[in-house]
Design an enzyme around this catalytic site. Sequence first.
Site, PDB file in Angstrom:
ATOM      1  CE  LYS A 114      -3.745  -1.996   2.588  1.00  0.00           C
ATOM      2  NZ  LYS A 114      -4.974  -1.789   1.835  1.00  0.00           N
ATOM      3  NE  ARG A 188     -10.608  -9.629  -2.804  1.00  0.00           N
ATOM      4  CZ  ARG A 188     -10.971  -8.609  -3.594  1.00  0.00           C
ATOM      5  NH1 ARG A 188     -11.097  -9.111  -4.744  1.00  0.00           N
ATOM      6  NH2 ARG A 188     -11.055  -7.508  -3.112  1.00  0.00           N
TER       7      ARG A 188
END
Length: 341
Positions: A114, A188
């Site tokens: 990130k 996920r």
Amino acid sequence: LESDAWQKGVLYAEGQNLARHLMEAPANYLTPTSFAEAIQQALHSTGDKVKVHIRPKSWIEKQQMGAFLSVAKGSDEEPVFLEIHYNGSTISGESPLVFVGKGITFDSGGISIKPASGMDAMRADMGGAATICSAIITAASLKLPLNIIGLAPLCENMLNGRANKPGDVVKAMNGKTIQVDNTDAEGRLILADALCYAHNFNPKAVVNAATLTGAIDVALGSAATGVFTNSDWLWGHLRQASVVTGDRVWRMPLFQHYTRQITESQLADLNNIGKYRSGGACTAAAFLREFVTVSHWAHLDIAGVMSNKDEVPYLRKGMAGRPTRTLVEFAAYLSQERQKS
């Protein structure tokens, strides 16, 4: 009666405050292990209808949760699978409501790292686990007459020599293979295995919460939690609960259109990111749906309601602990409905 209502309000608020406290805690203090211990501690005071299992890495390996383990292996912190049982139902053997929460105690993004700016907020990437666990603690304090199971895969998403690499293929608990094209779509992956495991309990409904996508924040901002569900019945109850608490939810689509974008993968059954940038919250939901066979399932994407600047006037700036009260209210509805029928 007024004092009862007041007391109930206090418990709801304490539940949300616990979630805020957990989400705000620095990631070097709130590791997967200490998160699990904090929940165990908080549940301890709610009475004897509660069981806590803090499952170690060896157990996770036995369950063949390859997707969860692939995320955890990039960190020096050991993963934990937290399983909490609240047995409040008076009917023996009644099917439980299962809550599942994403428990990434820090999210660096992994190899798909990130941007540095704002990365500190990723200490709250376990907001799903924090809200569902706090909701169960509140339900237990209220002595709601139903069974609830909470499942939280807990780990960090970090970078070391063993970390997931873009293009790696991992295998989830149900045997489906996943090409990990973006290591920052890790929520996920850990939820895939937790959702598979949730089916072991013959649940009446499965509700998962996760700070899953920046895309839901783009779509809805902090006005409401995005809900993706295969069940109109479940949606109706969640919506009703959110009207009562004021911590709102908004229904989002689970079209096949999005499923096609994650099932076209070069190397595996599924890809962990959609083919296109568009509809990111929807393709993430479509991915989770591949691990669900129950007819009442809802996925709450809470990334947009993770923190508060000045939008909710009664919450100070910082992590919001939303939508804990809506989850509690939803559980309360289910317990009442059960008593009537």
